[in-house]
Write an enzyme that holds these catalytic residues in place. Structure first.
Site, PDB file in Angstrom:
ATOM      1  N   LYS A   4      78.623  48.915  56.747  1.00  9.94           N
ATOM      2  CA  LYS A   4      78.642  48.068  55.548  1.00  9.94           C
ATOM      3  C   LYS A   4      79.976  48.170  54.825  1.00  9.94           C
ATOM      4  O   LYS A   4      80.587  47.166  54.479  1.00  9.94           O
ATOM      5  CB  LYS A   4      77.510  48.456  54.572  1.00  9.94           C
ATOM      6  CG  LYS A   4      76.118  48.390  55.154  1.00  9.94           C
ATOM      7  CD  LYS A   4      75.048  48.737  54.114  1.00  9.94           C
ATOM      8  CE  LYS A   4      75.117  50.138  53.550  1.00  9.94           C
ATOM      9  NZ  LYS A   4      74.798  51.209  54.519  1.00  9.94           N
ATOM     10  N   ARG A  29      82.749  63.619  54.440  1.00  8.71           N
ATOM     11  CA  ARG A  29      81.852  63.584  53.285  1.00  8.71           C
ATOM     12  C   ARG A  29      80.802  64.677  53.435  1.00  8.71           C
ATOM     13  O   ARG A  29      80.271  64.869  54.526  1.00  8.71           O
ATOM     14  CB  ARG A  29      81.146  62.229  53.213  1.00  8.71           C
ATOM     15  CG  ARG A  29      81.973  61.158  52.569  1.00  8.71           C
ATOM     16  CD  ARG A  29      81.347  59.794  52.671  1.00  8.71           C
ATOM     17  NE  ARG A  29      79.920  59.736  52.408  1.00  8.71           N
ATOM     18  CZ  ARG A  29      79.214  58.600  52.378  1.00  8.71           C
ATOM     19  NH1 ARG A  29      79.826  57.441  52.588  1.00  8.71           N
ATOM     20  NH2 ARG A  29      77.926  58.611  52.138  1.00  8.71           N
ATOM     21  N   ARG A  44      82.616  60.272  61.150  1.00 11.78           N
ATOM     22  CA  ARG A  44      83.311  59.606  60.040  1.00 11.78           C
ATOM     23  C   ARG A  44      84.233  60.564  59.279  1.00 11.78           C
ATOM     24  O   ARG A  44      83.841  61.670  58.924  1.00 11.78           O
ATOM     25  CB  ARG A  44      82.266  59.024  59.085  1.00 11.78           C
ATOM     26  CG  ARG A  44      82.857  58.267  57.926  1.00 11.78           C
ATOM     27  CD  ARG A  44      81.901  57.259  57.371  1.00 11.78           C
ATOM     28  NE  ARG A  44      80.748  57.845  56.696  1.00 11.78           N
ATOM     29  CZ  ARG A  44      79.777  57.122  56.151  1.00 11.78           C
ATOM     30  NH1 ARG A  44      79.835  55.805  56.202  1.00 11.78           N
ATOM     31  NH2 ARG A  44      78.766  57.710  55.557  1.00 11.78           N
ATOM     32  N   ARG A  65      69.039  61.372  55.520  1.00 13.20           N
ATOM     33  CA  ARG A  65      69.462  60.059  55.007  1.00 13.20           C
ATOM     34  C   ARG A  65      68.866  58.922  55.840  1.00 13.20           C
ATOM     35  O   ARG A  65      68.481  57.882  55.301  1.00 13.20           O
ATOM     36  CB  ARG A  65      70.996  59.977  54.981  1.00 13.20           C
ATOM     37  CG  ARG A  65      71.599  60.869  53.887  1.00 13.20           C
ATOM     38  CD  ARG A  65      73.083  61.053  54.044  1.00 13.20           C
ATOM     39  NE  ARG A  65      73.806  59.818  53.940  1.00 13.20           N
ATOM     40  CZ  ARG A  65      74.953  59.561  54.575  1.00 13.20           C
ATOM     41  NH1 ARG A  65      75.488  60.473  55.374  1.00 13.20           N
ATOM     42  NH2 ARG A  65      75.557  58.416  54.406  1.00 13.20           N
ATOM     43  N   ARG A 112      68.699  49.685  47.232  1.00  8.40           N
ATOM     44  CA  ARG A 112      68.206  50.582  48.284  1.00  8.40           C
ATOM     45  C   ARG A 112      66.709  50.816  48.172  1.00  8.40           C
ATOM     46  O   ARG A 112      66.149  51.539  48.994  1.00  8.40           O
ATOM     47  CB  ARG A 112      68.922  51.927  48.154  1.00  8.40           C
ATOM     48  CG  ARG A 112      70.011  52.158  49.208  1.00  8.40           C
ATOM     49  CD  ARG A 112      70.636  53.478  48.854  1.00  8.40           C
ATOM     50  NE  ARG A 112      71.302  54.160  49.904  1.00  8.40           N
ATOM     51  CZ  ARG A 112      72.627  54.145  50.081  1.00  8.40           C
ATOM     52  NH1 ARG A 112      73.395  53.371  49.354  1.00  8.40           N
ATOM     53  NH2 ARG A 112      73.168  54.898  51.017  1.00  8.40           N
TER      54      ARG A 112
HETATM   55  P1  AMP Z   1      76.539  55.640  50.539  1.00 10.19           P
HETATM   56  O1  AMP Z   1      77.996  55.870  50.369  1.00 10.19           O
HETATM   57  O2  AMP Z   1      76.145  54.213  50.289  1.00 10.19           O
HETATM   58  O3  AMP Z   1      76.011  56.157  51.857  1.00 10.19           O
HETATM   59  O4  AMP Z   1      75.810  56.498  49.393  1.00 10.19           O
HETATM   60  C1  AMP Z   1      75.938  57.903  49.335  1.00 10.19           C
HETATM   61  C2  AMP Z   1      74.802  58.492  48.501  1.00 10.19           C
HETATM   62  O5  AMP Z   1      74.883  57.988  47.149  1.00 10.19           O
HETATM   63  C3  AMP Z   1      73.393  58.150  48.956  1.00 10.19           C
HETATM   64  O6  AMP Z   1      72.935  58.983  50.013  1.00 10.19           O
HETATM   65  C4  AMP Z   1      72.611  58.337  47.672  1.00 10.19           C
HETATM   66  O7  AMP Z   1      72.425  59.714  47.372  1.00 10.19           O
HETATM   67  C5  AMP Z   1      73.580  57.769  46.631  1.00 10.19           C
HETATM   68  N1  AMP Z   1      73.393  56.310  46.439  1.00 10.19           N
HETATM   69  C6  AMP Z   1      74.289  55.316  46.736  1.00 10.19           C
HETATM   70  N2  AMP Z   1      73.785  54.110  46.433  1.00 10.19           N
HETATM   71  C7  AMP Z   1      72.537  54.333  45.955  1.00 10.19           C
HETATM   72  C8  AMP Z   1      71.493  53.501  45.490  1.00 10.19           C
HETATM   73  N3  AMP Z   1      71.610  52.158  45.465  1.00 10.19           N
HETATM   74  N4  AMP Z   1      70.344  54.092  45.066  1.00 10.19           N
HETATM   75  C9  AMP Z   1      70.193  55.424  45.071  1.00 10.19           C
HETATM   76  N5  AMP Z   1      71.115  56.273  45.502  1.00 10.19           N
HETATM   77  C10 AMP Z   1      72.296  55.749  45.947  1.00 10.19           C
END
Ligand code: AMP
Length: 221
Positions: A13, A162, A127, A173, A88
């Protein structure tokens, strides 16, 4: 353009959103990036979110809706945005609908990026991010030497992994995605907004498929 990129962690994404922003002149709104910036800056939001993120769980819906309301009100989002990592959960999607209905600007399309589970695991464990410019690489598929380091921006990229891309957290996740986010596929399909893109294979080819899907959905402008 007002679209959502939907897909499991590692489905590309963020990578694809970064490629669309130049073409369509709208910002990428990544809630993960916004949260990571808050963690790095040590703000109250960052302190609130850090442990949840590190454990691979989701930050609460109320907090996330507050973040998105503020971000979409910023001047650079007035002509649209690419939402990456939001919504999400169903309550987040309901909240987003209500917010966009208030301003009379509904979503144009939701694109599901489809990648099989084994691929996702490989992409996430491989990554790496450049500390200086934020560009994302993959030790298996897109090492920093191909193309030139950070597209020439950083001479020697200082790469980090990360914390939530550790093998221990990735499984969590992916489970959270299946339980809480995957139901959004039916949610948006029922609303006539869903398009599906095969997100495996060459990055340029996937971008082409994505652009075609957006054009077909009437969102490619
Ligand atoms: P991402 O970079 O999109 O994989 O997000 C990393 C982490 O941020 C996720 O595993 C969640 O802990 C938190 N996070 C990001 N976006 C959301 C969301 N829309 N709702 C809840 N937690 C989020």
């Amino acid at each position: 353009m007002r679209i959502v990129l939907l897909g499991a962690p590692g489905s590309g994404k963020g990578t694809q959103a970064q490629r669309l922003i130049d073409k369509y002149g709208v910002p990428q709104v990544s809630t993960g990036d916004l949260l990571r910036a808050a963690v790095a800056a040590g703000t109250p939001l960052g302190l609130h979110a850090k442990a949840t993120m590190d454990a691979g769980r989701l930050v609460d819906d109320e907090t996330m809706l507050g973040i998105i309301r503020e971000r979409l009100a910023a001047p650079d989002a007035k002509n649209g945005y690419i939402l990456d990592g939001f919504p999400r959960t169903i309550p987040q999607a309901d909240g987003l609908n209500a917010l966009l209905a208030e301003i009379g600007q509904p979503l144009q399309a939701v694109v599901l990026m489809e990648v099989d589970g084994e691929q996702l695991f490989r992409r996430l464990t491989g990554r790496r991010t450049c500390k200086a410019c934020g560009r994302v690489f993959n030790v298996y598929t897109a090492p920093p030497s191909v193309p030139a380091p950070c597209g020439g921006r950083c001479e020697t990229p200082d790469l980090f992994q990360r914390p939530d891309d550790s093998e221990a957290t990735i499984g969590k996740r992916l489970d959270v995605y299946a339980a809480q986010t995957r139901p959004l596929v039916d949610y948006y399909d029922a609303r006539g907004l869903l398009a599906k893109v095969d997100a495996e294979g060459d990055i340029d080819v996937v971008t082409g498929r994505l652009e075609a899907a957006l054009a077909a959905a009437g969102a490619g402008r």
